[in-house]
Design a protein around this motif. Structure first.
Motif, short mmCIF file in Angstrom:
data_model
loop_
_atom_site.label_atom_id
_atom_site.label_comp_id
_atom_site.label_asym_id
_atom_site.label_seq_id
_atom_site.Cartn_x
_atom_site.Cartn_y
_atom_site.Cartn_z
N ALA A 282 43.64 -4.11 127.60
CA ALA A 282 43.39 -2.95 128.27
C ALA A 282 44.11 -1.90 127.63
CB ALA A 282 43.94 -2.92 129.80
N SER A 283 45.49 -2.07 127.14
CA SER A 283 46.04 -0.97 126.27
C SER A 283 45.66 -0.88 124.90
CB SER A 283 47.48 -1.66 126.01
OG SER A 283 47.49 -2.72 125.44
N ASP A 284 44.79 -1.70 124.54
CA ASP A 284 44.15 -1.63 123.08
C ASP A 284 42.84 -0.61 123.49
OD1 ASP A 284 45.44 -3.17 121.42
OD2 ASP A 284 44.53 -5.01 122.24
N TRP A 285 42.13 -0.78 124.53
CA TRP A 285 40.93 -0.02 124.88
C TRP A 285 41.46 1.47 125.10
CZ3 TRP A 285 36.29 0.92 123.98
CH2 TRP A 285 35.51 1.91 124.73
N HIS A 286 42.77 1.55 126.05
CA HIS A 286 43.29 2.89 126.11
C HIS A 286 43.63 3.54 124.92
CE1 HIS A 286 45.48 5.85 128.22
NE2 HIS A 286 46.62 5.81 127.40
N SER A 287 43.98 2.95 123.82
CA SER A 287 44.23 3.46 122.52
C SER A 287 42.99 4.07 121.93
CB SER A 287 45.06 2.47 121.73
OG SER A 287 45.16 2.98 120.34
N ILE A 288 41.93 3.07 121.83
CA ILE A 288 40.70 3.45 121.45
C ILE A 288 40.09 4.66 122.12
CG2 ILE A 288 38.40 2.46 121.17
CD1 ILE A 288 39.75 -0.46 121.04
N HIS A 289 40.14 4.46 123.31
CA HIS A 289 39.50 5.74 124.39
C HIS A 289 40.29 7.00 123.98
CE1 HIS A 289 39.07 8.47 127.92
NE2 HIS A 289 38.07 7.57 127.96
#
Length: 350
Positions: A282-289
């Motif tokens: 989820a933190s990876d997706w937050h960074s991608i977002h």
């Protein structure tokens, strides 16, 4: 090459030679029947490579699954499921399997070919016997099988990177990326070299392989024919004006970038790279977002094996890149689809 690299290679060379010799002895033991192996009751095609790292095995298996469907064959894929965590073994993968259980590449294959059975198990003999006891299959495909000699095969496909025939030639672990030494290449029935261009320099490199074998050699060219919404129905074959962010967790991220420009006509605003087989969080997706928002990107592009891990986290901006392969003969042999069909027909009537 730096001085420290030269020192390391000098120190690693004896271990590399010993490791290569041990694997030669192991292969001879299987060939002579001193180590037990299993012969599937139907023809078996192995897809593998000589080196650590990605050479396109999953797109190759996906191509074979489509080829099998076109011939009316029901295929069974045996894979160890790298970084999978199945609750039991053998583990049959379905298109709806959780990615952390199935592994990214087995799940991608199951979604690409719902007509096939994908079995995850490091013990591929156990998986093959169980699957064939439950249902008849016409064909077994052994994924990452070049070194997995416990399963006998009728067709052995060895995938190579250009560096395998140049700087990395016969550089066995720990001195290089090869899993076995060059003598192992004699087991292959055909070689498929993943390269983006076939120029005079590449032909010179390939001459090293042609000198040692009369096996067919094919150029394996990767293509991205389309991109499609992960959570939607839209599909595009061109992305000229798209504001896109590229996200990859693959062995060769630069190749994906170049293919996007060549095949879809898109120049991404940015490229976030993660290690191969990265378990997106989820933190990876937050960074991608956040990166996509900062760059004002309308879509986020990801390879198939990355998209299956991002899908539970992502919103409608995530698009999956379809990856296919084409083949062209380098040696004087028939087109690959004809060659594999002829090999299949010969085994089918044994």
């Amino acid at each position: 090459m730096s001085r420290w690299q030269q020192v390391f290679l000098a120190l690693a060379r004896p271990a590399s030679q010993a490791y290569g010799a041990a694997l030669r002895i192991r292969a001879q033991a299987y060939r002579r029947g001193l180590l037990r192996s299993w012969r599937p009751p139907v023809p078996c095609i192995s897809v593998g490579n000589i080196r650590l790292g990605g050479t396109g095995k999953t797109p190759m298996v996906a191509w074979l699954l489509t080829w099998a469907k076109e011939r009316g064959l029901t295929p069974l894929v045996l894979t160890r499921g790298y970084r999978s965590r199945p609750p039991f073994l053998p583990y049959p993968v379905t298109p709806a399997s959780p990615v952390d259980e199935a592994g990214d590449e087995p799940l991608l294959l199951a979604q690409h070919a719902p007509w096939a059975r994908i079995m995850v198990d490091p013990d591929r003999v156990r998986a093959g016997r169980k699957a064939l006891a439950e249902k008849p299959f016409d064909l077994v495909i052994l994924d990452d099988g070049f070194q997995h000699l416990r399963v006998q095969r009728d067709v052995d496909l060895c995938l190579l990177a250009p560096d395998d025939l140049d700087a990395d030639w016969n550089r066995v672990l720990p001195a290089g990326p090869w899993r076995e030494d060059a003598s192992a290449l004699a087991r292959a029935h055909a070689f498929l070299v993943g390269c983006e261009a076939m120029d005079e320099e590449m032909l010179d490199v390939l001459s090293r392989l042609r000198l040692g074998t009369q096996r067919p050699i094919y150029r394996m060219e990767f293509r991205i024919p389309a991109a499609r919404q992960m959570h939607g129905t839209e599909k595009r074959t061109r992305l000229h004006n798209a504001r896109a962010l590229l996200v990859t967790g693959v062995a060769r991220p630069g190749r994906v970038w170049r293919l996007l420009q060549r095949d879809l006509g898109v120049h991404p605003l940015g490229h976030l790279t993660f290690p191969d087989h990265h378990p997106f969080s989820a933190s990876d997706w937050h960074s991608i977002h956040e990166t996509a928002t900062r760059l004002h990107a309308d879509i986020i592009l990801a390879t198939g094996k990355d998209a299956v891990k991002l899908a539970p986290l992502a919103d409608e901006r995530l698009w999956i890149l379809d990856l296919t392969v084409d083949f062209s003969p380098i040696t004087a042999h028939p087109p690959f689809s004809q060659w594999i069909s002829e090999r299949w027909g010969a085994q089918e009537h044994l």
